[in-house]
Enzyme design. Structure first.
Site, mmCIF file in Angstrom:
data_model
loop_
_atom_site.group_PDB
_atom_site.id
_atom_site.type_symbol
_atom_site.label_atom_id
_atom_site.label_comp_id
_atom_site.label_asym_id
_atom_site.label_seq_id
_atom_site.Cartn_x
_atom_site.Cartn_y
_atom_site.Cartn_z
ATOM 1 N N TYR A 53 56.542 65.521 1.642
ATOM 2 C CA TYR A 53 56.766 66.959 1.818
ATOM 3 C C TYR A 53 55.654 67.740 1.139
ATOM 4 O O TYR A 53 54.984 67.262 0.248
ATOM 5 C CB TYR A 53 58.117 67.389 1.245
ATOM 6 C CG TYR A 53 58.186 67.338 -0.250
ATOM 7 C CD1 TYR A 53 57.885 68.474 -1.016
ATOM 8 C CD2 TYR A 53 58.557 66.173 -0.915
ATOM 9 C CE1 TYR A 53 57.945 68.415 -2.400
ATOM 10 C CE2 TYR A 53 58.619 66.116 -2.299
ATOM 11 C CZ TYR A 53 58.307 67.246 -3.034
ATOM 12 O OH TYR A 53 58.359 67.181 -4.418
ATOM 13 N N PHE A 66 53.352 75.039 -4.165
ATOM 14 C CA PHE A 66 53.885 74.848 -5.526
ATOM 15 C C PHE A 66 54.285 73.399 -5.796
ATOM 16 O O PHE A 66 54.489 73.026 -6.965
ATOM 17 C CB PHE A 66 55.097 75.778 -5.761
ATOM 18 C CG PHE A 66 56.241 75.524 -4.843
ATOM 19 C CD1 PHE A 66 57.173 74.540 -5.121
ATOM 20 C CD2 PHE A 66 56.400 76.284 -3.688
ATOM 21 C CE1 PHE A 66 58.240 74.323 -4.269
ATOM 22 C CE2 PHE A 66 57.465 76.053 -2.846
ATOM 23 C CZ PHE A 66 58.389 75.075 -3.127
ATOM 24 N N ASP A 67 54.399 72.537 -4.741
ATOM 25 C CA ASP A 67 54.804 71.145 -4.980
ATOM 26 C C ASP A 67 54.486 70.341 -3.736
ATOM 27 O O ASP A 67 54.476 70.891 -2.622
ATOM 28 C CB ASP A 67 56.302 71.061 -5.313
ATOM 29 C CG ASP A 67 56.700 69.691 -5.851
ATOM 30 O OD1 ASP A 67 55.781 68.913 -6.146
ATOM 31 O OD2 ASP A 67 57.909 69.429 -5.947
ATOM 32 N N ILE A 80 68.044 70.777 -3.735
ATOM 33 C CA ILE A 80 68.539 72.121 -3.402
ATOM 34 C C ILE A 80 69.325 72.038 -2.098
ATOM 35 O O ILE A 80 69.110 71.153 -1.257
ATOM 36 C CB ILE A 80 67.392 73.138 -3.310
ATOM 37 C CG1 ILE A 80 66.359 72.724 -2.256
ATOM 38 C CG2 ILE A 80 66.722 73.341 -4.656
ATOM 39 C CD1 ILE A 80 65.246 73.724 -2.044
ATOM 40 N N TYR A 99 66.539 78.408 -5.119
ATOM 41 C CA TYR A 99 66.701 78.578 -6.577
ATOM 42 C C TYR A 99 67.273 79.943 -6.943
ATOM 43 O O TYR A 99 67.349 80.284 -8.124
ATOM 44 C CB TYR A 99 65.351 78.377 -7.272
ATOM 45 C CG TYR A 99 64.831 76.951 -7.134
ATOM 46 C CD1 TYR A 99 65.328 75.947 -7.952
ATOM 47 C CD2 TYR A 99 63.883 76.631 -6.175
ATOM 48 C CE1 TYR A 99 64.862 74.633 -7.824
ATOM 49 C CE2 TYR A 99 63.416 75.332 -6.044
ATOM 50 C CZ TYR A 99 63.914 74.338 -6.860
ATOM 51 O OH TYR A 99 63.448 73.039 -6.738
ATOM 52 N N PHE A 107 59.057 74.361 3.511
ATOM 53 C CA PHE A 107 58.718 72.958 3.319
ATOM 54 C C PHE A 107 58.346 72.326 4.660
ATOM 55 O O PHE A 107 59.033 72.574 5.671
ATOM 56 C CB PHE A 107 59.916 72.184 2.735
ATOM 57 C CG PHE A 107 60.230 72.555 1.314
ATOM 58 C CD1 PHE A 107 59.603 71.915 0.245
ATOM 59 C CD2 PHE A 107 61.174 73.548 1.043
ATOM 60 C CE1 PHE A 107 59.910 72.261 -1.061
ATOM 61 C CE2 PHE A 107 61.474 73.882 -0.256
ATOM 62 C CZ PHE A 107 60.853 73.243 -1.321
#
Length: 357
Positions: free
Chosen positions: A277, A287-288, A306, A332, A349
């Site tokens: 991902y 961010f990731d 999540i 979040y 994502f």
């Protein structure tokens, strides 16, 4: 007649007034009245106007010795037209004699013209007759003078009759030839007119064929354009349908977009799944990410990630790829995940399902 003037006269010869006309070059568009004054009384003959009634027919007879006057009220000039009335006492016999006198010279002229058309022939005929008379008189006996004189007179009368007959025959032949020439000319004219009409008909038929061909071609082009437009709109509709199928919103406002549909095992709630991902914020900032090795592993539907992941990955097959857009409530929330993810952030994502166990 000029405006606002009086034209008085005593009729010297009877006349007839047929028309009253307005002078359009001088007059304006106001009404003009044409008046007749007779025996101290005024009579309205007509009303004239440049834009509507600039000419009016009249039927007025005025006898000799009558005292009359014409006037016109307004700003326009008026013209009165007509003719003189002939005298009733004119002798018709005198007119007929005058007409006969006029026609007589014309007939004489025609006869003289007809005789003058071929003077050489007439001279030859006269000479021939004289020669015949001379030869006949020379052959007879000189002693029979009285008998010769009688024979000469008879021969001369016969020659004159034959000469007149020949003249009449020649005139008839000339007239017949003229008639034949006129008939030939008329036939030529008729043939030419028929040929011209045939040519015009052929041209009209060719023009109709060309117009029809243009019309058909225009219709075919228009039909092709319509077919292309229909095909294009159909393709667009299909693309929209396909895109609608690829994009859908599921529970909690999570948006799923199918990038690639897999053909392996199905990801169900309670299964261990492994994914690659890349996570980004709405502004495109990453961010990731996990794109190597065995990937990120978790049990689907058990709250280990999540909530947007549990909803967005469910239903994928191994080898498939999705773009999952998750609203803050399914990610979040208002707190976020500092310092990387601010509060109330929508997360995007791109997920590839690697394995299902």
């Amino acid at each position: 007649m000029e405006p606002n003037k009086r034209y008085t006269q005593t009729v010297e010869k009877s006349f007839h007034v047929s028309m009253a006309s307005l002078d359009l070059t001088i007059s304006d568009d106001n009404w003009v009245q044409v008046m007749l004054c007779y025996e101290d009384r005024s009579y309205l003959l007509c009303n004239l106007r440049k834009s509507s009634a600039w000419q009016v027919p009249l039927d007025l007879n005025f006898q000799e010795g009558t005292k009359i006057a014409f006037t016109c009220n307004g700003d326009g000039h008026v013209h009165l037209t007509g003719y003189l009335i002939p005298d009733e006492d004119l002798d018709l016999d005198e007119l007929e004699e005058e007409e006969e006198d006029e026609e007589a010279p014309q007939l004489v002229g025609k006869q003289s013209k007809r005789k003058a058309t071929d003077p050489l022939k007439n001279e030859k005929n006269v000479k021939r007759c004289k020669q015949e008379i001379e030869t006949e008189s020379s052959d007879e006996d000189i002693e029979l003078d009285g008998i010769n004189e009688e024979n000469d007179s008879e021969n001369s009368e016969e020659d004159e009759e034959s000469f007149l007959k020949e003249e009449e025959e020649e005139e008839d032949t000339e007239e017949d030839e003229e008639g034949e020439e006129d008939e030939e000319d008329e036939e030529e004219k008729i043939v030419k007119s028929q040929q011209k009409d045939k040519k015009n008909k052929q041209q009209q038929q060719e023009k109709k064929k060309e117009d029809k061909k243009k019309l058909v071609n225009g219709k075919e082009v228009k039909q092709e354009q319509q077919n292309k437009q229909q095909k294009k709109s159909k393709e667009q509709n299909e693309q929209n349908v396909q895109s609608d199928k690829k994009k859908r919103i599921v529970e909690g406002g999570v948006q799923i977009e199918e990038i690639q549909i897999g053909n392996g095992f199905l990801a169900k709630s309670g299964k261990f799944v492994s994914v690659y991902y890349v996570g980004r914020l709405k502004n495109g900032k990453k961010f990731d990410a996990t794109t190597q090795g065995n990937g990120f592993k978790f049990r689907l539907g058990k709250g280990e990630v999540i909530k947007g992941w549990d909803i967005g990955i469910a239903g994928m097959k191994v080898g498939g790829k999705r773009r999952i857009t998750i609203p803050p409530a399914m990610a979040y929330g208002a707190k976020g995940s500092p310092p990387v993810i601010p509060g109330n952030s929508t997360l995007i994502f791109e997920v590839e399902l690697r394995d299902v166990k």
